[in-house]
Motif scaffolding. Structure first.
Motif, PDB file in Angstrom:
ATOM      1  N   LEU A  38       0.829  -1.195   0.000  1.00 18.05           N
ATOM      2  CA  LEU A  38       0.000   0.000   0.000  1.00 18.05           C
ATOM      3  C   LEU A  38       0.860   1.240   0.000  1.00 18.05           C
ATOM      4  CD1 LEU A  38      -2.429  -1.036   2.855  1.00 18.05           C
ATOM      5  CD2 LEU A  38      -2.831  -1.175   0.405  1.00 18.05           C
ATOM      6  N   ALA A  39       0.318   2.310  -0.542  1.00 15.72           N
ATOM      7  CA  ALA A  39       0.960   3.618  -0.485  1.00 15.72           C
ATOM      8  C   ALA A  39       0.090   4.535   0.355  1.00 15.72           C
ATOM      9  CB  ALA A  39       1.128   4.190  -1.888  1.00 15.72           C
ATOM     10  N   ALA A  40       0.718   5.239   1.281  1.00 16.61           N
ATOM     11  CA  ALA A  40       0.051   6.278   2.046  1.00 16.61           C
ATOM     12  C   ALA A  40       0.424   7.602   1.395  1.00 16.61           C
ATOM     13  CB  ALA A  40       0.498   6.259   3.500  1.00 16.61           C
ATOM     14  N   THR A  41      -0.592   8.382   1.036  1.00 14.76           N
ATOM     15  CA  THR A  41      -0.358   9.681   0.418  1.00 14.76           C
ATOM     16  C   THR A  41      -1.041  10.742   1.270  1.00 14.76           C
ATOM     17  OG1 THR A  41      -2.332   9.537  -0.978  1.00 14.76           O
ATOM     18  CG2 THR A  41      -0.293   8.624  -1.888  1.00 14.76           C
ATOM     19  N   ASP A  42      -0.979  11.964   0.855  1.00 18.55           N
ATOM     20  CA  ASP A  42      -1.631  13.048   1.590  1.00 18.55           C
ATOM     21  C   ASP A  42      -3.006  13.306   0.971  1.00 18.55           C
ATOM     22  OD1 ASP A  42       0.857  13.227   2.904  1.00 18.55           O
ATOM     23  OD2 ASP A  42       1.533  14.828   1.591  1.00 18.55           O
ATOM     24  N   PHE A  43      -4.116  12.774   1.362  1.00 18.34           N
ATOM     25  CA  PHE A  43      -4.450  12.009   2.549  1.00 18.34           C
ATOM     26  C   PHE A  43      -5.336  10.853   2.123  1.00 18.34           C
ATOM     27  CE2 PHE A  43      -3.315  16.190   3.957  1.00 18.34           C
ATOM     28  CZ  PHE A  43      -2.463  15.916   4.995  1.00 18.34           C
ATOM     29  N   ALA A  44      -4.715   9.774   1.682  1.00 20.24           N
ATOM     30  CA  ALA A  44      -5.428   8.595   1.207  1.00 20.24           C
ATOM     31  C   ALA A  44      -4.501   7.396   1.286  1.00 20.24           C
ATOM     32  CB  ALA A  44      -5.894   8.808  -0.241  1.00 20.24           C
ATOM     33  N   PHE A  61       0.819  -6.337   5.585  1.00 22.14           N
ATOM     34  CA  PHE A  61       0.637  -5.067   4.897  1.00 22.14           C
ATOM     35  C   PHE A  61       1.983  -4.346   4.884  1.00 22.14           C
ATOM     36  CE2 PHE A  61      -3.504  -6.008   6.742  1.00 22.14           C
ATOM     37  CZ  PHE A  61      -4.367  -5.750   5.689  1.00 22.14           C
ATOM     38  N   ARG A  62       2.468  -4.017   3.704  1.00 20.58           N
ATOM     39  CA  ARG A  62       3.694  -3.228   3.557  1.00 20.58           C
ATOM     40  C   ARG A  62       3.260  -1.835   3.111  1.00 20.58           C
ATOM     41  NH1 ARG A  62       7.366  -7.660   0.280  1.00 20.58           N
ATOM     42  NH2 ARG A  62       7.445  -9.175   1.993  1.00 20.58           N
ATOM     43  N   VAL A  63       3.440  -0.880   4.001  1.00 22.88           N
ATOM     44  CA  VAL A  63       2.947   0.475   3.759  1.00 22.88           C
ATOM     45  C   VAL A  63       4.133   1.405   3.505  1.00 22.88           C
ATOM     46  CG1 VAL A  63       1.534   2.356   4.666  1.00 22.88           C
ATOM     47  CG2 VAL A  63       1.056  -0.008   5.365  1.00 22.88           C
ATOM     48  N   ARG A  64       4.132   2.073   2.351  1.00 19.03           N
ATOM     49  CA  ARG A  64       5.182   3.043   2.041  1.00 19.03           C
ATOM     50  C   ARG A  64       4.556   4.437   2.014  1.00 19.03           C
ATOM     51  NH1 ARG A  64       3.675   0.456  -2.351  1.00 19.03           N
ATOM     52  NH2 ARG A  64       3.134   1.620  -4.226  1.00 19.03           N
ATOM     53  N   ASN A  65       5.253   5.383   2.595  1.00 16.08           N
ATOM     54  CA  ASN A  65       4.760   6.753   2.665  1.00 16.08           C
ATOM     55  C   ASN A  65       5.231   7.503   1.425  1.00 16.08           C
ATOM     56  OD1 ASN A  65       4.104   9.397   3.174  1.00 16.08           O
ATOM     57  ND2 ASN A  65       4.856   9.396   5.278  1.00 16.08           N
ATOM     58  N   GLU A  66       4.293   7.794   0.534  1.00 13.92           N
ATOM     59  CA  GLU A  66       4.579   8.566  -0.670  1.00 13.92           C
ATOM     60  C   GLU A  66       4.109  10.010  -0.526  1.00 13.92           C
ATOM     61  OE1 GLU A  66       2.896   6.397  -3.955  1.00 13.92           O
ATOM     62  OE2 GLU A  66       4.370   4.793  -3.766  1.00 13.92           O
ATOM     63  N   GLY A  67       3.787  10.404   0.702  1.00  8.87           N
ATOM     64  CA  GLY A  67       3.311  11.759   0.961  1.00  8.87           C
ATOM     65  C   GLY A  67       4.425  12.659   1.439  1.00  8.87           C
ATOM     66  N   ALA A  68       4.042  13.871   1.809  1.00 10.70           N
ATOM     67  CA  ALA A  68       4.999  14.876   2.270  1.00 10.70           C
ATOM     68  C   ALA A  68       5.046  14.988   3.790  1.00 10.70           C
ATOM     69  CB  ALA A  68       4.646  16.234   1.668  1.00 10.70           C
ATOM     70  N   VAL A  69       4.124  14.302   4.493  1.00 14.39           N
ATOM     71  CA  VAL A  69       4.075  14.338   5.952  1.00 14.39           C
ATOM     72  C   VAL A  69       4.071  12.918   6.495  1.00 14.39           C
ATOM     73  CG1 VAL A  69       2.831  16.539   5.974  1.00 14.39           C
ATOM     74  CG2 VAL A  69       1.540  14.411   6.021  1.00 14.39           C
ATOM     75  N   ARG A  88       4.900   5.347  13.192  1.00  8.91           N
ATOM     76  CA  ARG A  88       4.882   6.542  12.347  1.00  8.91           C
ATOM     77  C   ARG A  88       5.860   6.313  11.207  1.00  8.91           C
ATOM     78  NH1 ARG A  88       3.237  11.882  14.143  1.00  8.91           N
ATOM     79  NH2 ARG A  88       1.804  11.606  15.860  1.00  8.91           N
ATOM     80  N   ILE A  89       5.439   6.669  10.001  1.00  5.71           N
ATOM     81  CA  ILE A  89       6.240   6.437   8.805  1.00  5.71           C
ATOM     82  C   ILE A  89       6.615   7.787   8.203  1.00  5.71           C
ATOM     83  CG2 ILE A  89       6.364   5.275   6.572  1.00  5.71           C
ATOM     84  CD1 ILE A  89       3.930   3.554   7.540  1.00  5.71           C
ATOM     85  N   ALA A  90       7.902   8.078   8.170  1.00  4.77           N
ATOM     86  CA  ALA A  90       8.384   9.335   7.596  1.00  4.77           C
ATOM     87  C   ALA A  90       8.224   9.306   6.078  1.00  4.77           C
ATOM     88  CB  ALA A  90       9.854   9.536   7.957  1.00  4.77           C
ATOM     89  N   PRO A  91       8.119  10.468   5.441  1.00  9.21           N
ATOM     90  CA  PRO A  91       8.047  10.507   3.978  1.00  9.21           C
ATOM     91  C   PRO A  91       9.210   9.734   3.359  1.00  9.21           C
ATOM     92  CG  PRO A  91       7.574  12.668   4.886  1.00  9.21           C
ATOM     93  CD  PRO A  91       8.049  11.810   6.031  1.00  9.21           C
TER      94      PRO A  91
END
Length: 130
Positions: A38-44, A61-69, A88-91
């Protein structure tokens, strides 16, 4: 919300039920019957593929943060019982969580940092019976 297989964020998820661990972050990937990226974006949340989860499946679940926050992800039952969560997952970073789905039903994944959930960073999904 749109329904599609299992995890399709930004809108919704289909094919997931749950009963599992309350452990935060990590998990035993060797025990997972499937891996969901999964990708976490700002905000979805977003998945690149349609996924089906059946009762009895253990999902990593492998979650990667593709957002800015910073983001995180929690897997919840329809009664808001937490089955697992990432840290918490950093950008640009990622984390994993493992959850076992024993019963068919409707579940949620959410980001519970600040007001991310109220900004739409949640997705509903269903676990199907076998």
């Amino acid at each position: 919300m749109r329904r599609a297989g299992f995890i399709f964020f930004a809108a919704t998820l289909v094919g997931l039920s749950a009963c599992g661990s309350d452990d935060a972050g990590g998990g035993e990937s060797g025990s997972a019957t499937q891996v969901v990226e999964l990708a976490a974006t700002d905000f979805a949340f977003r998945a690149d593929a349609r996924i089906t989860i059946e009762a009895g499946d253990t999902v990593e679940f492998r979650v990667r943060n593709e957002g800015a926050v910073e983001h995180q992800m929690e897997v919840l039952t329809d009664a808001s019982r937490r089955l697992g969560m990432t840290g918490r997952i950093a950008p640009g970073s990622s984390d994993t969580v493992v959850a076992t789905f024993d019963q068919p039903g409707v579940y949620l994944v959410i980001c519970d940092i600040d007001d991310h959930r109220s900004l739409g960073q949640q997705a509903e999904f269903e676990v199907i019976g076998t």
